[in-house]
Design a protein around this motif. Sequence first.
Motif, PDB file in Angstrom:
ATOM      1  N   UNK A 145       0.849  -1.184   0.000  1.00 50.96           N
ATOM      2  CA  UNK A 145       0.000   0.000   0.000  1.00 50.96           C
ATOM      3  C   UNK A 145       0.888   1.239   0.000  1.00 50.96           C
ATOM      4  N   UNK A 146       0.695   2.096  -1.004  1.00 46.23           N
ATOM      5  CA  UNK A 146       1.490   3.315  -1.139  1.00 46.23           C
ATOM      6  C   UNK A 146       0.617   4.497  -0.730  1.00 46.23           C
ATOM      7  N   UNK A 147       0.867   5.117   0.421  1.00 46.24           N
ATOM      8  CA  UNK A 147       0.028   6.225   0.874  1.00 46.24           C
ATOM      9  C   UNK A 147       0.299   7.509   0.102  1.00 46.24           C
ATOM     10  N   UNK A 148      -0.722   8.325  -0.040  1.00 44.20           N
ATOM     11  CA  UNK A 148      -0.612   9.580  -0.789  1.00 44.20           C
ATOM     12  C   UNK A 148       0.429  10.507  -0.172  1.00 44.20           C
ATOM     13  N   UNK A 149       0.484  10.551   1.146  1.00 47.84           N
ATOM     14  CA  UNK A 149       1.400  11.481   1.790  1.00 47.84           C
ATOM     15  C   UNK A 149       2.843  11.225   1.386  1.00 47.84           C
ATOM     16  N   UNK A 150       3.200   9.954   1.205  1.00 51.92           N
ATOM     17  CA  UNK A 150       4.563   9.617   0.785  1.00 51.92           C
ATOM     18  C   UNK A 150       4.844  10.142  -0.612  1.00 51.92           C
ATOM     19  N   UNK A 151       3.874   9.988  -1.533  1.00 57.35           N
ATOM     20  CA  UNK A 151       4.069  10.462  -2.903  1.00 57.35           C
ATOM     21  C   UNK A 151       4.182  11.985  -2.927  1.00 57.35           C
ATOM     22  N   UNK A 152       3.370  12.672  -2.116  1.00 53.14           N
ATOM     23  CA  UNK A 152       3.490  14.128  -2.008  1.00 53.14           C
ATOM     24  C   UNK A 152       4.877  14.530  -1.544  1.00 53.14           C
ATOM     25  N   UNK A 153       5.382  13.810  -0.547  1.00 51.25           N
ATOM     26  CA  UNK A 153       6.704  14.093   0.009  1.00 51.25           C
ATOM     27  C   UNK A 153       7.786  14.003  -1.059  1.00 51.25           C
ATOM     28  N   UNK A 154       7.586  13.107  -2.025  1.00 54.83           N
ATOM     29  CA  UNK A 154       8.557  12.916  -3.099  1.00 54.83           C
ATOM     30  C   UNK A 154       8.307  13.843  -4.282  1.00 54.83           C
ATOM     31  N   UNK A 155       7.296  14.701  -4.197  1.00 56.32           N
ATOM     32  CA  UNK A 155       7.003  15.631  -5.278  1.00 56.32           C
ATOM     33  C   UNK A 155       6.197  15.031  -6.398  1.00 56.32           C
ATOM     34  N   UNK A 156       5.589  13.851  -6.184  1.00 54.48           N
ATOM     35  CA  UNK A 156       4.843  13.171  -7.236  1.00 54.48           C
ATOM     36  C   UNK A 156       3.432  13.695  -7.385  1.00 54.48           C
ATOM     37  N   UNK A 157       2.949  13.696  -8.616  1.00 56.76           N
ATOM     38  CA  UNK A 157       1.571  14.103  -8.907  1.00 56.76           C
ATOM     39  C   UNK A 157       0.824  13.083  -9.758  1.00 56.76           C
ATOM     40  N   UNK A 158       1.508  12.020 -10.193  1.00 57.59           N
ATOM     41  CA  UNK A 158       0.917  11.032 -11.092  1.00 57.59           C
ATOM     42  C   UNK A 158       1.113   9.624 -10.525  1.00 57.59           C
ATOM     43  N   UNK A 159       0.290   8.698 -11.015  1.00 55.22           N
ATOM     44  CA  UNK A 159       0.425   7.306 -10.602  1.00 55.22           C
ATOM     45  C   UNK A 159       1.824   6.790 -10.907  1.00 55.22           C
ATOM     46  N   UNK A 160       2.381   7.169 -12.053  1.00 54.16           N
ATOM     47  CA  UNK A 160       3.710   6.670 -12.420  1.00 54.16           C
ATOM     48  C   UNK A 160       4.793   7.163 -11.453  1.00 54.16           C
ATOM     49  N   UNK A 161       4.505   8.250 -10.711  1.00 54.00           N
ATOM     50  CA  UNK A 161       5.451   8.720  -9.693  1.00 54.00           C
ATOM     51  C   UNK A 161       5.384   7.861  -8.438  1.00 54.00           C
ATOM     52  N   UNK A 162       4.261   7.193  -8.218  1.00 54.47           N
ATOM     53  CA  UNK A 162       4.058   6.434  -6.983  1.00 54.47           C
ATOM     54  C   UNK A 162       4.671   5.048  -7.022  1.00 54.47           C
ATOM     55  N   UNK A 163       4.775   4.440  -8.198  1.00 55.90           N
ATOM     56  CA  UNK A 163       5.058   3.002  -8.279  1.00 55.90           C
ATOM     57  C   UNK A 163       6.450   2.623  -7.816  1.00 55.90           C
ATOM     58  N   UNK A 164       7.386   3.583  -7.780  1.00 54.42           N
ATOM     59  CA  UNK A 164       8.735   3.233  -7.329  1.00 54.42           C
ATOM     60  C   UNK A 164       8.755   2.819  -5.863  1.00 54.42           C
ATOM     61  N   UNK A 165       7.690   3.099  -5.131  1.00 55.45           N
ATOM     62  CA  UNK A 165       7.635   2.745  -3.718  1.00 55.45           C
ATOM     63  C   UNK A 165       7.185   1.311  -3.479  1.00 55.45           C
ATOM     64  N   UNK A 166       6.929   0.561  -4.537  1.00 53.89           N
ATOM     65  CA  UNK A 166       6.543  -0.845  -4.412  1.00 53.89           C
ATOM     66  C   UNK A 166       7.546  -1.712  -5.166  1.00 53.89           C
ATOM     67  N   UNK A 167       7.860  -2.853  -4.615  1.00 57.00           N
ATOM     68  CA  UNK A 167       8.819  -3.754  -5.262  1.00 57.00           C
ATOM     69  C   UNK A 167       8.208  -4.385  -6.493  1.00 57.00           C
ATOM     70  N   UNK A 168       9.060  -4.685  -7.484  1.00 52.14           N
ATOM     71  CA  UNK A 168       8.647  -5.463  -8.647  1.00 52.14           C
ATOM     72  C   UNK A 168       7.908  -4.717  -9.726  1.00 52.14           C
ATOM     73  N   UNK A 169       7.710  -3.383  -9.590  1.00 49.51           N
ATOM     74  CA  UNK A 169       6.904  -2.626 -10.539  1.00 49.51           C
ATOM     75  C   UNK A 169       7.799  -1.686 -11.337  1.00 49.51           C
ATOM     76  N   UNK A 170       7.596  -1.632 -12.656  1.00 51.03           N
ATOM     77  CA  UNK A 170       8.309  -0.652 -13.471  1.00 51.03           C
ATOM     78  C   UNK A 170       7.407  -0.142 -14.583  1.00 51.03           C
ATOM     79  N   UNK A 171       7.696   1.060 -15.034  1.00 43.39           N
ATOM     80  CA  UNK A 171       6.963   1.677 -16.135  1.00 43.39           C
ATOM     81  C   UNK A 171       7.515   1.130 -17.446  1.00 43.39           C
ATOM     82  N   UNK A 172       6.629   0.873 -18.412  1.00 40.27           N
ATOM     83  CA  UNK A 172       7.111   0.424 -19.717  1.00 40.27           C
ATOM     84  C   UNK A 172       6.318  -0.752 -20.233  1.00 40.27           C
TER      85      UNK A 172
END
Length: 764
Positions: free
Chosen positions: A116-143
Motif C-alpha cells: 500500500x502506497x500512501x498519498x502522503x509519501x508520494x506528495x513528500x517525493x514531489x509526485x503528482x501522477x500514478x507513475x510517480x508512486x510506483x517506485x515505492x513498491x517492489x517489482x513494478x516498473x513503467x514500460x
Amino acid sequence: MSIRNARSAARLACACVRDAADVRLAALCMGIAFAQSGWAQSQEQAPSVAPSATPSATSSGATLPDATLPAIHVQGSAPTGYGPLVETDRVNDPRQRAASSKTGTRLEDLPASVQVIPRQLVNEQGGTMLRDAITNASGVNYGGQDSKGYYDHFLIRGLNAQVYEDGFSDGDELSGISHSLNGVERVEVVEGPGSALFGSGPPGGTLNIVHYTPSPDLHYGGSVQAGSFGTVTNTAYITGPTGISGLNYRIDGTFSRTDGFRDLASRDYEVRPELQWQLGKHTIQFSLDLRDIHETPDSYGIIYFHGSPLSTVSRDAKFSTPFATAKQTYVRPTISDQWRVNDILTINNRFSYLHRSLDALTNGDSTSTKISDGEVVGRQLRQQDDSDNSFDYQLEPVWKFATGSVGHTLLTGFEYQHQTIDTERTTADLPNIPDAFNPVPPETSLGQLAFLCDAKHSCDNDNLVANYYSVYATDQIDVTDKLKVRAGVRQDWWDTSLTPNISVPGRFGTNGQPLLAGVTDSRNDAPVSWNIGALYKLLPWMSPYFGISKSHFANFNSENTQNGIGAPESALQYEVGVKFSLLNERLILNTALFDVKRDNVAALQTVNGVESVVFDSQKTRGAEASIDAALTSHWHVIANFTAQDPVITDNPQGIASVGNRPQGAPAYIGNLWSTYDFSIDGIPGFHVGAGVNYVAKTYSDITNVNSIPSYVITNAAFGYEASRWGIDLNVHNLFDRRYYVAANAAGAFVGESLSAVVNVHANF
C-alpha cells in the motif's frame, strides 16, 4: 510533530489539558485526545468487510495498532495528505486493511504480496501522477508494449499489470490513460494473478487506486506546484456535511499544464465530486469522475542505432512528428450501497459506468522505422479515433461467521461487465528525416499527407463487444490466531466479438478466414480461476507464507485485432515469502520468491514491414524484498529490490525468440527513499529527503535486437511543515543523468533531465 503510539499520545493529551495555560491550548489538546479515542474505537470495531465502501476514523480506512508506529506526522487537523486527521506515510503498515483484499483483511494476515502506497509519501517525493508512486513498491516498473508517453503502462514481475480505480477496471490496458492523483488517498499493489477477485486481468498484477471518502467534518485545502519546463499543478479539495443528517460530500479538483521536457506539452483538467449517505444500516456512495486530458505522444523518442538509442544527439532531439497529439475524455459515475444486514452479513451493491474517448495523431511504432544510410526511414503517422463504453455491476455478500473455533470472512459475488469499443484508424507515410544525426522532421502540414488503409498501412474500422459474467467466492479463514488460510475460485463466461466495418487486406479471424466488413468474428470462453495460500505466524515477528494462483485474461482490446480475437491468456504463479515485523514494528521487512508462467501472450511484431500479432509464452522467476524502517523517531527509510529472470519460453511463430526477454522487463529493479525531520533554532517541522531509482537494461521487443541501458537517478527534497501549511522543494535527476524509461519498438522514451518543483500547500 511525531507520535510514537496512540496510548502515549492520549496520555500526553490528557496531561496537556491539565496543564494548559489558555482555552485554545486546552481545546487543541482535547482534539488530540478525541482523535486518539477515535482510533481506539476503530480498532475495537474493525470492519469485517471491504473498507473501500466503509467510512472510518481516518481517511485511509486503516486500523492503527497499539505498537510503535514510525514516521507518522501530525500536522494540525488536515495534513498534506489532502484529507482530514492523521495519516501514516508507511508503505508496509502491517495493520493496514487493503481494499483490494475485499475481505477487510490486514496486510499481516494475507498470504500474498500486497503493498500500500500512501498519498502522503508520494506528495513528500514531489509526485503528482500514478507513475510517480510506483517506485515505492517492489517489482513494478513503467514500460512494456505500447508505452508511447500518453498513457500509463506498467509491468509487475515482468508481466503486464492492470489499473483499477476503487475496484473497477479502467478497461483496455493497451490504450489507457495517464492517471493523476486527484482525490487519491492511496495506491494498492497486488502482485501476481488476481482473477479470482478482479475478473479478467493481466497476470502481472493489479494497481488499485483508492480515493478519499467524504468526512462529516468540514476540511478544505489545496496546493500549487510549479517548476521546470513551465509546469504548474493546482489541486484543491473540500469535504464536510451537507446539512442533511448522515449525508456528507467531498469535491476534488486538479488542473495541470506543462510545456514539457522535449516540448512534450500536456494539460489535464479534472473534477471529482462525491457524496456519502449513512442511512440506517446502509452506506450509500456516489461519485462522478470527470477528466479532460491533452498530451503529446512521443513513440519514437530517440531512434535506435546499432542496437541502442542514438547517443550523438541531444536529449532534446525530436524524431516524432510535430503534429503528434492525444486528447482523451473520461467520464465515470459510480454508485455503491453497503448494507450491513447484521453482524454476520453485509451486502455490497456496486455499479460503474465508464465512457472514454481518444482522438490521437501519433507515430506508428514499429521496427520498420530505423536509421539507414544516415537517414531515418520507415516513418508513419497514425490517425486514431477510439470510443470505449462499459458498465460493471458487482453484487458481493460478505459473510462473517465461525465453524467451531475457526473464523471465516467469506466473500461471495456475482459480476456482469459489458464493454463496447469503436475504433477507427488510418496511417500516412511520412518523409524520411535526411540527417538522423541532426534530426529535423520535414513534414510541415497535415495537408501534405495521405492517410491510407491497406496491408502496408495499419488501419481498421471496428466495433468490438464483450460480455463478461462471473460468479466467485473467496474465504479468509482464521484457523487459529497464528494460522491464516485464504482460498478463492471464480467461474467466468466470456462472450467477445469483433465486427469490421471495412475489409482490410491481410487481416484474418480466429478461424483463419479473412476478416470481412459486416462479418462478426466471435469467441466464447469459460475459464476457471483460483487461488489458495496460507500464512503462519511462526514467531511474533516472523510470518512465513505460500500461495498459488491461476488466472485468465481475455485477449480483447483495440490494439491486437490483426488476427481477430485471440484465445485468452492464462497465468500460474507460485509464491513463497516471509513477513517480518521487528523492533516493535519499527522495522517492517517483506520478502518473496516467485515463479510466474504466462501462456498465449499477444505481442506485436513487424514482419516484412507489416505489423502482426504473435502469441508466445513467458515465464518469470525471481525474488524481491521491501523494507520500511524507522531508524529513529525522526529518520525514516523505505527501500525495495527485485531480481527477476523474465524469458520467452515458447513462440511457434518465431522460434528464434525463445530464451529472449519480453519487452520492457528488466532483470533488476531497486528503489530507496529516506527522510529526516529536524528543527532549526528550536523551530520543528523541517525535513530533508533523498532517494535513488535503479532499473536494469530492457529490450524493445522479443527479438532483443534493440535495448535501452540500465540507469540510476538521484532525487532530493527539502521542506517545512507547519500546522496548517507547508512548502516543499523537490529536485529530480539531481546529477542530470541521461536515461530512458521505456523501450519502444522504434526508439526509446527519454527520461526527464535535471528539474525542480516547489509546492506550497495549505489545509484547514
